[in-house]
Design an enzyme around this catalytic site. Structure first.
Site, PDB file in Angstrom:
ATOM      1  N   HIS A  69     -20.631   6.078  30.227  1.00 21.88           N
ATOM      2  CA  HIS A  69     -20.478   6.225  31.673  1.00 21.88           C
ATOM      3  C   HIS A  69     -20.095   7.648  32.020  1.00 21.88           C
ATOM      4  CE1 HIS A  69     -16.718   4.846  29.830  1.00 21.88           C
ATOM      5  NE2 HIS A  69     -16.101   5.623  30.703  1.00 21.88           N
ATOM      6  N   HIS A 114     -18.004   9.817  34.871  1.00 21.61           N
ATOM      7  CA  HIS A 114     -17.028   9.781  35.959  1.00 21.61           C
ATOM      8  C   HIS A 114     -17.413  10.861  36.974  1.00 21.61           C
ATOM      9  CE1 HIS A 114     -13.750   7.558  33.739  1.00 21.61           C
ATOM     10  NE2 HIS A 114     -14.408   8.039  32.697  1.00 21.61           N
TER      11      HIS A 114
HETATM   12  P1  AMP Z   1     -13.067   5.940  30.012  1.00 22.76           P
HETATM   13  O1  AMP Z   1     -11.637   6.255  29.704  1.00 22.76           O
HETATM   14  O2  AMP Z   1     -13.911   7.193  30.169  1.00 22.76           O
HETATM   15  O3  AMP Z   1     -13.670   4.967  29.030  1.00 22.76           O
HETATM   16  O4  AMP Z   1     -13.065   5.301  31.454  1.00 22.76           O
HETATM   17  C1  AMP Z   1     -13.115   3.940  31.729  1.00 22.76           C
HETATM   18  C2  AMP Z   1     -12.903   3.794  33.205  1.00 22.76           C
HETATM   19  O5  AMP Z   1     -13.314   2.504  33.580  1.00 22.76           O
HETATM   20  C3  AMP Z   1     -11.448   3.967  33.679  1.00 22.76           C
HETATM   21  O6  AMP Z   1     -11.382   5.026  34.630  1.00 22.76           O
HETATM   22  C4  AMP Z   1     -11.122   2.610  34.311  1.00 22.76           C
HETATM   23  O7  AMP Z   1     -10.323   2.736  35.451  1.00 22.76           O
HETATM   24  C5  AMP Z   1     -12.493   2.074  34.631  1.00 22.76           C
HETATM   25  N1  AMP Z   1     -12.614   0.610  34.700  1.00 22.76           N
HETATM   26  C6  AMP Z   1     -12.162  -0.298  33.812  1.00 22.76           C
HETATM   27  N2  AMP Z   1     -12.471  -1.561  34.206  1.00 22.76           N
HETATM   28  C7  AMP Z   1     -13.165  -1.433  35.363  1.00 22.76           C
HETATM   29  C8  AMP Z   1     -13.765  -2.352  36.273  1.00 22.76           C
HETATM   30  N3  AMP Z   1     -13.716  -3.672  36.069  1.00 22.76           N
HETATM   31  N4  AMP Z   1     -14.386  -1.866  37.376  1.00 22.76           N
HETATM   32  C9  AMP Z   1     -14.422  -0.544  37.613  1.00 22.76           C
HETATM   33  N5  AMP Z   1     -13.880   0.377  36.797  1.00 22.76           N
HETATM   34  C10 AMP Z   1     -13.260  -0.042  35.693  1.00 22.76           C
END
Ligand code: AMP
Length: 139
Positions: free
Chosen positions: A102, A104
């Site tokens: 993903h 950000h």
């Molecule tokens: P990363 O640390 O780059 O793997 O980021 C994962 C991101 O996913 C974090 O910023 C979380 O806040 C976000 N996240 C986790 N669960 C969900 C969800 N159900 N819907 C939207 N965002 C999420």
């Protein structure tokens, strides 16, 4: 470790878990981060499974970065952000917590620090309003 299809983003892609959708096309989905580091924090994911930048096929990655550029423009305009951070983490040591690739998209402002970690769950009504604001800029 192989790709785990029960990860939260795979579940969102399958419609098993709700999200505040901003944009969707054949290859990608964009939605609000549930624990935003700043207002407007949006995530872009490929529909093709892949844990990180090394695992995802190049064509799927290209589609994901195209969507990221398009959505980032809308986030910038919707939140009148003079700066936008695009981040993509690979592996737990880099801070990755969800193992479906993903990007950000985080609005940034002069003199305003970004929250370091996604600490708190945002109010769903606020996320819904933010998603609508970004969708309006996508046209
Ligand atoms: P990363 O640390 O780059 O793997 O980021 C994962 C991101 O996913 C974090 O910023 C979380 O806040 C976000 N996240 C986790 N669960 C969900 C969800 N159900 N819907 C939207 N965002 C999420």
């Amino acid at each position: 470790m192989p790709y785990d299809p029960s990860n939260i983003f795979a579940r969102i892609l399958r419609g098993e878990v709700p999200c505040h959708k901003v944009y969707e096309d054949e290859h990608t989905l964009a939605f609000m981060d549930i624990m935003p580091q700043a207002e407007g924090h949006t995530l872009v994911v490929p529909k093709t499974p892949g844990q990180d930048i090394f695992e995802l096929p190049a064509e799927a990655l290209a589609a994901t970065i195209r969507t990221t550029q398009r959505v980032a423009r809308a986030v910038r305009d919707a939140f009148e952000a003079p700066g936008v951070m695009i981040a993509q983490l690979n592996g737990a040591p880099a801070g990755q917590t969800v193992f479906h690739l993903h990007f950000h998209i985080v609005p940034r402002y002069h003199g305003k620090d970004m929250r370091m970690t996604s600490g708190a769950m945002a109010d769903p009504a606020v996320l819904a309003e933010h998603a609508a604001r970004i969708r309006a800029k996508l046209g």
